[in-house]
Design an enzyme around this catalytic site. Sequence first.
Site, PDB file in Angstrom:
ATOM      1  N   HIS A  49       0.828  -1.208   0.000  1.00  0.00           N
ATOM      2  CA  HIS A  49       0.000   0.000   0.000  1.00  0.00           C
ATOM      3  C   HIS A  49       0.862   1.258   0.000  1.00  0.00           C
ATOM      4  O   HIS A  49       0.589   2.218  -0.746  1.00  0.00           O
ATOM      5  CB  HIS A  49      -0.918  -0.022   1.224  1.00  0.00           C
ATOM      6  N   GLU A  52       2.344   1.712  -3.436  1.00  0.00           N
ATOM      7  CA  GLU A  52       1.335   2.237  -4.376  1.00  0.00           C
ATOM      8  C   GLU A  52       1.268   3.754  -4.284  1.00  0.00           C
ATOM      9  O   GLU A  52       1.194   4.466  -5.296  1.00  0.00           O
ATOM     10  CB  GLU A  52      -0.025   1.615  -4.066  1.00  0.00           C
ATOM     11  N   HIS A  53       1.300   4.296  -3.066  1.00  0.00           N
ATOM     12  CA  HIS A  53       1.313   5.745  -2.895  1.00  0.00           C
ATOM     13  C   HIS A  53       2.552   6.370  -3.529  1.00  0.00           C
ATOM     14  O   HIS A  53       2.480   7.418  -4.177  1.00  0.00           O
ATOM     15  CB  HIS A  53       1.281   6.092  -1.406  1.00  0.00           C
ATOM     16  N   GLU A 129      -4.134   8.459   6.689  1.00  0.00           N
ATOM     17  CA  GLU A 129      -5.145   7.549   6.142  1.00  0.00           C
ATOM     18  C   GLU A 129      -5.472   6.437   7.140  1.00  0.00           C
ATOM     19  O   GLU A 129      -6.638   6.072   7.315  1.00  0.00           O
ATOM     20  CB  GLU A 129      -4.640   6.948   4.826  1.00  0.00           C
TER      21      GLU A 129
END
Length: 429
Positions: A49, A52-53, A129
């Site tokens: 994750h 991906e950012h 997040e």
Amino acid sequence: MHEEHRLTELDSGVRVVTEHMDSVRSAALGFWIGTGSGYEDEERAGLSHLLEHMLFRGTARYGSLEIDQIFDGMGAEINAGTGKETTSVYSRVLDVHLERAFDVMADMVWRPKIASDDLEQEREIVLEEIAMYEDDPQDRVFDVLGEAVFGTHPLGRAIIGRRDVVGGTPAADLQAFHAARYGASNVVVAAAGSVDHDRLVELVARSLDGPRSAGTDAEPPEPPTAAVARRRFFAKDTEQYHVALGAPGIARDDERRFALRVLDGVLGGTSSSRLFQEVRERRGLAYSVYSFTSSYAGAGQVGLYLGTRPDNVATAMRVVGDELARLLQDGLTADELQRSRENVKGRVVLALESTTARMNRLGSSVLADMPLLTVDDVVERLDAVTLDDVVALARELYAPERLSAAGIGADEGLYTAALEAVSPSLATV
């Protein structure tokens, strides 16, 4: 609009799959990478994750702001997502902009910068997040359920990752993670719409010029062991209690997946389903109530969710218990079978009018080594589903002794007592 796809595997191992649609002027383009939270150990929980950012933080050729400006200038958006087993980067553009979009996206996927200063900034965004997600019990309860159903198996871990991993992994380790997971043989490039397959293959081959990792360490973990019913609860002062029940399901290549989609529609996946009608429409015990399914390599999950006020928890769970018992004992009617089957068929056909949906289907199927069934194939398999098929699957997957439970609310005692109406064992595990 027609449905024939073309698939090419390059010498590097990357696969390119397309579906040309005559009636559109747009193309949906995606890079599908075989990495996700289900392929991570504890020490790397959240790196898929976080990476991906970082793809959006720029490359040697394109800065972060420049990427945004390029796609804004094309009237398009670029986005990405991380799942249990996949990461995808995707966009939808006018066909005249496809090559430009591909050039930028390929550079992001193959050659992200992952500089230390950018990583520090992106860490803070991901940590925010995580904090936002932890404040939302309606989302978090599903990860609590994942822990209950899968225990310590990676499939039971939150996709978003762990704070200490996100906050402490150095840039060099994230670069090594990228080199291992984003090898050419672990990537599928998919496109649907106004696209020329041979030209896209040329673009993919050209984008891979230079040294590239051909291997990957993103091997799927061993499937979870036999189901063990567990109860989990997270105490939080909320207006509603958020309750999810679930159990191991079936793998994505299990032929019973067509019967499972029909079962889900009968139980809680549609507005005419039993749970929606009984819990919400007839008794007003919840605003949100539904069932769901997930399928992975060698494993799966079934479940249901509802959110309700504290004074309704016991009644709502009793209704859920009654509906599950009625399904397992009496089965379903021919009308329910027909209605749910036609619902699934309709959603499949309507979704495939979208270039994005077609691209998603292509990329996810090829990456998972699943057959690319035509609409006629899918309809034929759905039409073959019988009452006995659905009832047998319901009795196997939703047997009370298999169900695990997850809850978020203020009082664990109230939650635990309410579960007895669904499965007496849940009150004691």
